[in-house]
Motif scaffolding. Sequence first.
Motif, mmCIF file in Angstrom:
data_model
loop_
_atom_site.group_PDB
_atom_site.id
_atom_site.type_symbol
_atom_site.label_atom_id
_atom_site.label_comp_id
_atom_site.label_asym_id
_atom_site.label_seq_id
_atom_site.Cartn_x
_atom_site.Cartn_y
_atom_site.Cartn_z
ATOM 1 N N GLU A 162 0.984 -1.170 0.192
ATOM 2 C CA GLU A 162 -0.127 -0.316 0.540
ATOM 3 C C GLU A 162 0.910 1.223 -0.170
ATOM 4 O OE1 GLU A 162 -3.374 1.735 2.783
ATOM 5 O OE2 GLU A 162 -2.534 -0.355 3.150
ATOM 6 N N ARG A 174 0.030 5.111 0.819
ATOM 7 C CA ARG A 174 -0.943 6.550 0.873
ATOM 8 C C ARG A 174 -0.521 7.774 1.416
ATOM 9 N NH1 ARG A 174 -6.488 4.647 1.792
ATOM 10 N NH2 ARG A 174 -6.755 6.542 2.968
ATOM 11 N N LEU A 222 2.352 7.887 4.290
ATOM 12 C CA LEU A 222 3.305 6.262 4.394
ATOM 13 C C LEU A 222 2.863 5.050 3.504
ATOM 14 C CD1 LEU A 222 0.254 3.964 4.902
ATOM 15 C CD2 LEU A 222 -0.998 6.115 7.107
ATOM 16 N N VAL A 244 2.782 0.620 3.578
ATOM 17 C CA VAL A 244 3.067 -0.436 3.934
ATOM 18 C C VAL A 244 3.465 -1.382 3.151
ATOM 19 C CG1 VAL A 244 1.544 -2.219 5.259
ATOM 20 C CG2 VAL A 244 0.489 -0.010 4.875
ATOM 21 N N HIS A 262 0.789 -6.944 16.478
ATOM 22 C CA HIS A 262 0.624 -5.552 15.845
ATOM 23 C C HIS A 262 1.092 -5.244 16.208
ATOM 24 C CE1 HIS A 262 -1.580 -8.116 12.227
ATOM 25 N NE2 HIS A 262 -2.503 -8.383 13.388
ATOM 26 N N ARG A 285 -0.600 3.585 12.651
ATOM 27 C CA ARG A 285 -0.848 5.326 11.378
ATOM 28 C C ARG A 285 -0.545 6.196 11.411
ATOM 29 N NH1 ARG A 285 -2.460 0.777 6.422
ATOM 30 N NH2 ARG A 285 -2.989 2.410 5.661
ATOM 31 N N GLU A 322 5.592 -7.329 8.262
ATOM 32 C CA GLU A 322 5.228 -6.108 7.297
ATOM 33 C C GLU A 322 5.783 -5.135 8.483
ATOM 34 O OE1 GLU A 322 0.570 -6.185 6.347
ATOM 35 O OE2 GLU A 322 0.315 -4.953 7.425
ATOM 36 N N THR A 363 4.515 -0.694 8.261
ATOM 37 C CA THR A 363 4.122 0.850 8.399
ATOM 38 C C THR A 363 5.021 1.359 8.280
ATOM 39 O OG1 THR A 363 1.636 -0.348 8.505
ATOM 40 C CG2 THR A 363 2.077 1.905 8.521
ATOM 41 N N ARG A 388 7.200 5.027 7.695
ATOM 42 C CA ARG A 388 6.351 7.293 7.507
ATOM 43 C C ARG A 388 7.689 6.774 6.068
ATOM 44 N NH1 ARG A 388 7.882 8.721 12.457
ATOM 45 N NH2 ARG A 388 6.280 9.376 12.754
#
Length: 462
Positions: free
Chosen positions: A96, A98, A103, A105, A175, A179, A205, A207, A209
Amino acid sequence: MTVLARLQHELGEIVSVESSDLVASRRDRSGWMAPGTPLAVVNATSIEHVQCVLRLASEYRVPVITRGAGTGLAGGACGSDGSIVLSLAGMNRILEIRPEDELAVVEPGVINQHVNDALAEHGLWFAPDPASKAISTVGGNIATNAGGLLCAKYGVTREAVLALTVVLADGTLLHTGHRTVKGVTGYDLTALLTGSEGTLGVIVEATVRVRAIPLGDTVTVAAVFPDVAGAAAASARITAERLRPAVMELIDPVALAIVARFLGPERCAGLPLGTGAFLLAQTDGEGAGLEAERVAAVMRSGGGDVQVSRDRESGEQLLAIRRAMHPALEQHGTVLIEDVSVPRSRMAEMFAVIADISLRTGVSIPVVAHAGDGNLHPNFVIPPDPSGRTDGSVPEHIWAAADEMFRAALRLGGTLTGEHGVGVLKRRWLRDELGDTSFDLQRRLKAVIDPLGILNPDVMFQ
């Protein structure tokens, strides 16, 4: 049924016992090779694969060594005897992007440069830039809290990690993080896992910046100084003047002479590289031109022979001098690239200490530094073994010189490693830096999160 049979039954063809794969998994870019033979290499391509491996490893109490591209420099991801090597290189998707939230992923096996290639279409970039960014994985960057040339201005990897998905030693999925730009709920497990070198969990995984690509010009300033003390003093003054070049690199006279011979006169960008020390800075953004003028003035006042480049082609010629450092050294043997950091105000002292160690021991130690953040890379060049051995072992007299160097860095208020990590190669000095209380607390933390001690058991703690 053995753990290998279970792995093969549950995961099939992604489990390799080929001799070439097992041997390759034992070595990283430091040249160090783990002793013995791993049990298998599992080429995971999904979170479920990782969970299966860790669930079985816990059941059979088998060590798991998590590995990405194998570009580490501290022996921290090398397959040890009887271990399962868990390769995440196949988990290489960008899941991803965004732009509105700045950000992305990503899976752990994606190459750092590939992330930036994808982000460029949106006018964005991922700031952490280790020298290996063209071949190293984001998961490996996070596991070692990697740095690079741009750290002084844009920060190390930890500052670019918002959230992680991690598989714990028993196969449980965890997790962490958020975000959002802000987020202070609970303990910061994301920061704890960043830089943990695979000893607390397996990152599956991330996420991260991302930033807007800086607008404006990029200006490169380079100078040759009579000695390394003058170059280090100039770099410290640049910082003291509240200037923040995106890049500021320093090459000492020993290294610069090797680079000059490697490049030849026609590729030295018109600078007298045969003697003295080299300081390079690059400014970016809307105020790059004015900032570069001030940087150049500081260099000139410190006795530097200065050259300023305002175009891409000539700027690349100056940067090529820095990039030639390791190819030049590799012409002379295997290179053990070490990594210490000291406060920027003590950098000149650290250069002097290294020069003294070299003089007394007879060990040549060419040094390059990320001068903007006080991170020095002393290089120990090990000539080819006359007997033809290629086991990557470092002679004891080299480690003796390194021991002096590490202890000197600590005395100057520095650290054993600014960006490479502890791995296997530096674990013998870890207690010296941390102290007994912190060292024992960190071991207890690992025991809580990895109670069977199966995750990278040889890394950091002995």
